[in-house]
Design a protein around this motif. Structure first.
Motif, PDB file in Angstrom:
ATOM      1  N   THR A  55     -15.833  15.847   3.578  1.00  0.00           N
ATOM      2  CA  THR A  55     -14.713  16.908   4.847  1.00  0.00           C
ATOM      3  C   THR A  55     -14.421  17.581   4.037  1.00  0.00           C
ATOM      4  N   ARG A  56     -13.610  17.662   3.589  1.00  0.00           N
ATOM      5  CA  ARG A  56     -12.322  17.952   2.344  1.00  0.00           C
ATOM      6  C   ARG A  56     -13.266  19.689   1.948  1.00  0.00           C
ATOM      7  N   GLY A  57     -14.532  19.321   1.577  1.00  0.00           N
ATOM      8  CA  GLY A  57     -15.281  20.513   1.471  1.00  0.00           C
ATOM      9  C   GLY A  57     -14.863  20.571  -0.486  1.00  0.00           C
ATOM     10  N   THR A  58     -14.437  19.190  -1.310  1.00  0.00           N
ATOM     11  CA  THR A  58     -15.007  19.658  -2.264  1.00  0.00           C
ATOM     12  C   THR A  58     -16.291  18.169  -2.972  1.00  0.00           C
ATOM     13  N   ALA A  59     -16.507  19.318  -3.881  1.00  0.00           N
ATOM     14  CA  ALA A  59     -17.943  18.936  -4.547  1.00  0.00           C
ATOM     15  C   ALA A  59     -17.622  17.118  -5.607  1.00  0.00           C
ATOM     16  N   ARG A  60     -19.115  16.290  -5.347  1.00  0.00           N
ATOM     17  CA  ARG A  60     -18.892  14.839  -5.466  1.00  0.00           C
ATOM     18  C   ARG A  60     -19.661  15.138  -6.764  1.00  0.00           C
ATOM     19  N   LEU A  81     -29.976  25.467   4.520  1.00  0.00           N
ATOM     20  CA  LEU A  81     -29.222  25.065   3.353  1.00  0.00           C
ATOM     21  C   LEU A  81     -27.729  24.459   3.894  1.00  0.00           C
ATOM     22  N   SER A  82     -26.491  24.952   5.539  1.00  0.00           N
ATOM     23  CA  SER A  82     -25.400  24.384   5.254  1.00  0.00           C
ATOM     24  C   SER A  82     -25.484  23.251   5.936  1.00  0.00           C
ATOM     25  N   MET A  83     -26.543  22.786   5.866  1.00  0.00           N
ATOM     26  CA  MET A  83     -26.356  20.757   5.712  1.00  0.00           C
ATOM     27  C   MET A  83     -26.573  20.597   4.396  1.00  0.00           C
ATOM     28  N   GLU A  84     -27.423  20.912   3.897  1.00  0.00           N
ATOM     29  CA  GLU A  84     -27.258  20.438   2.101  1.00  0.00           C
ATOM     30  C   GLU A  84     -26.370  21.040   1.682  1.00  0.00           C
ATOM     31  N   LEU A  85     -26.094  22.079   2.253  1.00  0.00           N
ATOM     32  CA  LEU A  85     -24.293  21.819   1.330  1.00  0.00           C
ATOM     33  C   LEU A  85     -23.524  21.184   1.849  1.00  0.00           C
ATOM     34  N   TYR A  86     -23.250  20.575   2.780  1.00  0.00           N
ATOM     35  CA  TYR A  86     -22.807  19.524   3.496  1.00  0.00           C
ATOM     36  C   TYR A  86     -22.690  18.409   2.843  1.00  0.00           C
ATOM     37  N   LEU A  87     -24.606  17.616   3.184  1.00  0.00           N
ATOM     38  CA  LEU A  87     -24.632  16.318   2.676  1.00  0.00           C
ATOM     39  C   LEU A  87     -24.451  16.200   1.063  1.00  0.00           C
ATOM     40  N   ALA A  88     -24.574  17.917   0.144  1.00  0.00           N
ATOM     41  CA  ALA A  88     -23.830  17.223  -1.052  1.00  0.00           C
ATOM     42  C   ALA A  88     -22.481  17.389  -1.027  1.00  0.00           C
ATOM     43  N   GLY A  89     -21.648  17.498   0.105  1.00  0.00           N
ATOM     44  CA  GLY A  89     -20.100  18.327  -0.318  1.00  0.00           C
ATOM     45  C   GLY A  89     -19.678  18.971  -0.721  1.00  0.00           C
ATOM     46  N   SER A  96     -19.721  24.610   7.417  1.00  0.00           N
ATOM     47  CA  SER A  96     -20.775  24.434   7.180  1.00  0.00           C
ATOM     48  C   SER A  96     -21.219  24.331   8.941  1.00  0.00           C
ATOM     49  N   SER A  97     -20.502  23.795   9.489  1.00  0.00           N
ATOM     50  CA  SER A  97     -21.664  24.040  11.103  1.00  0.00           C
ATOM     51  C   SER A  97     -20.231  26.036  11.222  1.00  0.00           C
ATOM     52  N   LEU A  98     -20.178  26.783  10.601  1.00  0.00           N
ATOM     53  CA  LEU A  98     -19.409  28.084  11.033  1.00  0.00           C
ATOM     54  C   LEU A  98     -20.667  29.282  10.245  1.00  0.00           C
ATOM     55  N   LEU A  99     -20.942  27.730   8.735  1.00  0.00           N
ATOM     56  CA  LEU A  99     -22.880  28.913   8.363  1.00  0.00           C
ATOM     57  C   LEU A  99     -23.935  28.372   9.054  1.00  0.00           C
ATOM     58  N   GLY A 100     -23.603  27.660   9.368  1.00  0.00           N
ATOM     59  CA  GLY A 100     -25.425  26.938  10.280  1.00  0.00           C
ATOM     60  C   GLY A 100     -25.262  27.661  11.522  1.00  0.00           C
ATOM     61  N   PHE A 101     -24.283  28.304  11.370  1.00  0.00           N
ATOM     62  CA  PHE A 101     -24.881  28.887  13.103  1.00  0.00           C
ATOM     63  C   PHE A 101     -25.365  29.740  13.186  1.00  0.00           C
ATOM     64  N   GLN A 102     -27.045  29.684  13.703  1.00  0.00           N
ATOM     65  CA  GLN A 102     -27.483  31.350  13.579  1.00  0.00           C
ATOM     66  C   GLN A 102     -27.554  30.900  15.072  1.00  0.00           C
ATOM     67  N   PRO A 103     -27.263  32.310  15.754  1.00  0.00           N
ATOM     68  CA  PRO A 103     -27.628  32.343  16.667  1.00  0.00           C
ATOM     69  C   PRO A 103     -29.248  32.949  17.573  1.00  0.00           C
ATOM     70  N   LEU A 150      -8.881  29.611   8.569  1.00  0.00           N
ATOM     71  CA  LEU A 150     -10.580  30.068   9.166  1.00  0.00           C
ATOM     72  C   LEU A 150     -10.711  31.382   8.158  1.00  0.00           C
ATOM     73  N   HIS A 151      -9.370  31.738   7.188  1.00  0.00           N
ATOM     74  CA  HIS A 151      -9.647  32.470   6.164  1.00  0.00           C
ATOM     75  C   HIS A 151      -9.696  32.014   5.088  1.00  0.00           C
ATOM     76  N   GLN A 152      -9.590  30.537   4.904  1.00  0.00           N
ATOM     77  CA  GLN A 152     -10.176  29.700   4.061  1.00  0.00           C
ATOM     78  C   GLN A 152     -11.034  29.506   3.640  1.00  0.00           C
ATOM     79  N   ARG A 153     -11.746  29.595   5.139  1.00  0.00           N
ATOM     80  CA  ARG A 153     -13.092  28.465   5.165  1.00  0.00           C
ATOM     81  C   ARG A 153     -13.914  30.276   4.613  1.00  0.00           C
ATOM     82  N   ILE A 154     -13.804  30.891   5.189  1.00  0.00           N
ATOM     83  CA  ILE A 154     -14.203  32.282   5.288  1.00  0.00           C
ATOM     84  C   ILE A 154     -14.374  32.170   3.307  1.00  0.00           C
TER      85      ILE A 154
END
Length: 175
Positions: A55-60, A81-89, A96-103, A150-154
């Motif tokens: 949840t902190r966005g750091t790699a395990r 890919l967004s789900m894989e990146l989230y699960l891998a940490g 992941s929600s921002l990246l994975g949302f594809q209208p 939001l800027h940091q997340r992007i």
């Protein structure tokens, strides 16, 4: 002290007055005794669970970044890919929600957004997601300069997409 209902009020046809719930034995914002030790450990940073690292966005350690060329990916691949990146940490849940949302993956896209823009959904057409996210970063900086989170997340999303693309190109060049 009156209870929750008064028999005389009910008999007279009036609504029963509200009575507050009984007072709890501890202060309202004080954690339960079994939670206090866990909260103290988190504040000290002594022990953190793997899910908190994700949840902190750091790699395990030990989990490589998933590989995908984000410069030639389609929305379906980016959603996966967004789900894989989230699960891998590599990304937090919010990133992941921002990246994975594809209208374009929504079945009603052509009737809603597509009708307004005049462009039908093409969820399998490849596009450069790194430049799309860089354009979004420029837009947010111009129109929403105060939202630093939001800027940091992007920024994090862009850096992870670049890393996933570079690892993909390094492997495909070696093959």
């Amino acid at each position: 002290m009156l209870g929750f209902f008064q028999t005389s009020s009910r008999a007279a046809g009036r609504a029963a007055p509200f009575a507050p719930p009984p007072a709890s034995p501890r202060a309202p914002l004080q954690p339960a005794p079994h939670q206090a030790a866990a909260l103290k450990m988190r504040r000290d940073g002594a022990r953190r669970s793997p899910s908190s690292a994700a949840t902190r966005g750091t790699a395990r350690p030990g989990l490589p970044i998933p590989r995908l060329d984000a410069r030639l990916a389609n929305p379906r691949q980016i959603g996966e890919l967004s789900m894989e990146l989230y699960l891998a940490g590599w990304l937090s849940f919010e990133e992941s929600s921002l990246l994975g949302f594809q209208p374009e993956l929504h079945p009603e896209y052509d009737r809603t957004i597509g009708a307004l823009t005049g462009e039908p959904a093409e969820p399998d057409r490849p596009r450069d997601f790194i430049s799309l996210w860089q354009d979004r970063r420029a837009f947010e900086l111009r129109h929403n300069p105060g939202d630093f989170v939001l800027h940091q997340r992007i920024e994090r999303i862009i850096s992870v997409l670049i890393a996933a693309s570079s690892s993909f190109s390094a492997v495909s060049a070696a093959a």
